[in-house]
Design a protein around this motif. Structure first.
Motif, PDB file in Angstrom:
ATOM      1  N   ASN A 153       0.771  -1.160   0.146  1.00 45.73           N
ATOM      2  CA  ASN A 153      -0.087  -0.041   0.070  1.00 45.73           C
ATOM      3  C   ASN A 153       0.764   1.419  -0.034  1.00 45.73           C
ATOM      4  O   ASN A 153       1.680   1.426   0.789  1.00 45.73           O
ATOM      5  CB  ASN A 153      -0.861  -0.107   1.260  1.00 45.73           C
ATOM      6  CG  ASN A 153      -1.960  -0.962   1.151  1.00 45.73           C
ATOM      7  OD1 ASN A 153      -2.429  -1.450   0.273  1.00 45.73           O
ATOM      8  ND2 ASN A 153      -2.077  -1.681   2.325  1.00 45.73           N
ATOM      9  N   PRO A 154       0.584   2.187  -1.029  1.00 43.75           N
ATOM     10  CA  PRO A 154       1.515   3.459  -0.805  1.00 43.75           C
ATOM     11  C   PRO A 154       0.704   4.329   0.196  1.00 43.75           C
ATOM     12  O   PRO A 154      -0.228   4.378   0.589  1.00 43.75           O
ATOM     13  CB  PRO A 154       1.217   3.780  -2.362  1.00 43.75           C
ATOM     14  CG  PRO A 154      -0.333   3.473  -2.619  1.00 43.75           C
ATOM     15  CD  PRO A 154      -0.391   2.122  -2.050  1.00 43.75           C
ATOM     16  N   ASP A 197      -2.385  12.883   2.773  1.00 36.26           N
ATOM     17  CA  ASP A 197      -3.471  13.112   2.056  1.00 36.26           C
ATOM     18  C   ASP A 197      -4.533  12.111   2.723  1.00 36.26           C
ATOM     19  O   ASP A 197      -4.646  10.870   2.049  1.00 36.26           O
ATOM     20  CB  ASP A 197      -3.316  12.813   0.457  1.00 36.26           C
ATOM     21  CG  ASP A 197      -4.329  13.369  -0.394  1.00 36.26           C
ATOM     22  OD1 ASP A 197      -5.620  13.778   0.407  1.00 36.26           O
ATOM     23  OD2 ASP A 197      -3.977  13.465  -1.482  1.00 36.26           O
ATOM     24  N   SER A 198      -5.488  12.427   3.508  1.00 36.47           N
ATOM     25  CA  SER A 198      -6.519  11.873   4.102  1.00 36.47           C
ATOM     26  C   SER A 198      -7.639  11.460   3.047  1.00 36.47           C
ATOM     27  O   SER A 198      -8.450  10.668   3.483  1.00 36.47           O
ATOM     28  CB  SER A 198      -7.301  12.480   5.132  1.00 36.47           C
ATOM     29  OG  SER A 198      -7.763  13.638   4.716  1.00 36.47           O
ATOM     30  N   SER A 199      -7.722  11.984   1.789  1.00 36.15           N
ATOM     31  CA  SER A 199      -8.728  11.863   0.822  1.00 36.15           C
ATOM     32  C   SER A 199      -8.335  10.584   0.023  1.00 36.15           C
ATOM     33  O   SER A 199      -9.084  10.089  -0.709  1.00 36.15           O
ATOM     34  CB  SER A 199      -8.846  13.056  -0.046  1.00 36.15           C
ATOM     35  OG  SER A 199      -7.745  13.423  -0.900  1.00 36.15           O
ATOM     36  N   LYS A 200      -7.055  10.275   0.110  1.00 27.33           N
ATOM     37  CA  LYS A 200      -6.553   9.122  -0.596  1.00 27.33           C
ATOM     38  C   LYS A 200      -6.297   7.711   0.002  1.00 27.33           C
ATOM     39  O   LYS A 200      -5.847   6.577  -0.414  1.00 27.33           O
ATOM     40  CB  LYS A 200      -5.485   9.547  -1.434  1.00 27.33           C
ATOM     41  CG  LYS A 200      -5.542  10.353  -2.646  1.00 27.33           C
ATOM     42  CD  LYS A 200      -4.555  10.686  -3.375  1.00 27.33           C
ATOM     43  CE  LYS A 200      -4.709  11.639  -4.542  1.00 27.33           C
ATOM     44  NZ  LYS A 200      -3.757  11.748  -5.199  1.00 27.33           N
ATOM     45  N   MET A 201      -6.103   7.946   1.569  1.00 24.33           N
ATOM     46  CA  MET A 201      -5.827   6.894   2.441  1.00 24.33           C
ATOM     47  C   MET A 201      -6.381   6.943   3.817  1.00 24.33           C
ATOM     48  O   MET A 201      -6.516   8.269   4.209  1.00 24.33           O
ATOM     49  CB  MET A 201      -4.182   6.473   2.337  1.00 24.33           C
ATOM     50  CG  MET A 201      -3.566   7.643   3.167  1.00 24.33           C
ATOM     51  SD  MET A 201      -1.826   7.341   3.025  1.00 24.33           S
ATOM     52  CE  MET A 201      -0.849   8.502   4.012  1.00 24.33           C
ATOM     53  N   VAL A 202      -6.192   5.993   4.478  1.00 19.29           N
ATOM     54  CA  VAL A 202      -6.845   6.133   5.703  1.00 19.29           C
ATOM     55  C   VAL A 202      -5.627   6.539   6.656  1.00 19.29           C
ATOM     56  O   VAL A 202      -4.598   5.802   6.742  1.00 19.29           O
ATOM     57  CB  VAL A 202      -7.606   4.930   6.473  1.00 19.29           C
ATOM     58  CG1 VAL A 202      -7.649   4.861   7.861  1.00 19.29           C
ATOM     59  CG2 VAL A 202      -8.900   4.649   5.673  1.00 19.29           C
ATOM     60  N   LEU A 203      -5.366   7.417   7.543  1.00 20.90           N
ATOM     61  CA  LEU A 203      -4.417   7.851   8.402  1.00 20.90           C
ATOM     62  C   LEU A 203      -4.246   6.987   9.663  1.00 20.90           C
ATOM     63  O   LEU A 203      -5.380   7.162  10.519  1.00 20.90           O
ATOM     64  CB  LEU A 203      -4.395   9.540   8.802  1.00 20.90           C
ATOM     65  CG  LEU A 203      -4.472  10.188   7.261  1.00 20.90           C
ATOM     66  CD1 LEU A 203      -4.312  11.885   7.758  1.00 20.90           C
ATOM     67  CD2 LEU A 203      -3.471  10.039   6.200  1.00 20.90           C
ATOM     68  N   ASP A 204      -3.041   6.712  10.191  1.00 21.30           N
ATOM     69  CA  ASP A 204      -3.136   6.347  11.390  1.00 21.30           C
ATOM     70  C   ASP A 204      -2.882   7.279  12.325  1.00 21.30           C
ATOM     71  O   ASP A 204      -2.908   8.547  11.674  1.00 21.30           O
ATOM     72  CB  ASP A 204      -1.992   5.182  11.380  1.00 21.30           C
ATOM     73  CG  ASP A 204      -0.568   5.576  11.058  1.00 21.30           C
ATOM     74  OD1 ASP A 204      -0.143   7.032  11.231  1.00 21.30           O
ATOM     75  OD2 ASP A 204       0.445   5.028  10.754  1.00 21.30           O
TER      76      ASP A 204
END
Length: 159
Positions: free
Chosen positions: A86-87, A105-112
């Motif tokens: 996962n990038p 970028d929270s619009s492209k991935m779930v942030l930890d």
């Protein structure tokens, strides 16, 4: 004959030297890059009020290098090769040719939690310390909302 050969050889060397250009910060804005695994990149300094401390981050031994694809205002990082896992997606806000702010970028991935914390603290400021060969050496600094300053050094190289 020797003078002609020497003259042609000298002209060739001068021509090669003129055509070989030095990289600038602008060359690191768009393109494909890699972040090599170096020990210095795992060391961080924390300045808080009147104290200074240092720590070394744990590194995943399976990661040999990161591949970075930069487009206008964005960066995608892949571990050990493109399409491998996962990038991570990041937003780059250029401050000048050699300095930028990096956020996730929270619009492209779930942030930890760590990535959320970085974003909540206005991201990471990355600035050039030197250019050497195909690599840009940099210092990254994050100033937290409570006044701590966390910094470390790294390198990114042009493929």
């Amino acid at each position: 004959m020797k003078k002609t050969t020497l003259l042609l050889f000298t002209a060739l060397l001068i021509g090669l030297n003129i055509s070989a250009q030095e990289l600038t910060c602008t060359d690191f804005k768009i393109g494909k890059f890699y972040i090599p695994k170096i020990k210095e990149a795992a060391k961080y300094k924390v300045v808080s009020n009147d104290s200074i401390s240092e720590f070394a981050a744990e590194r995943d031994s399976t990661i040999k290098k990161y591949i970075v694809i930069r487009e206008k205002g964005t960066q995608t990082e892949w571990k050990n090769g493109i399409e491998n896992g996962n990038p991570e997606y990041e937003i780059i806000e250029w401050i000048d040719d050699c300095t930028y702010r990096l956020t996730f970028d929270s619009s492209k991935m779930v942030l930890d939690e760590t990535k959320k914390w970085v974003n909540e603290n206005n991201g990471i400021i990355v600035s050039k310390t030197k250019l050497e060969g195909k690599c840009l050496f940099y210092n990254s600094t994050m100033t937290t909302n409570d006044g701590q300053k966390i910094s470390g050094n790294g390198v990114i190289c042009k493929e």
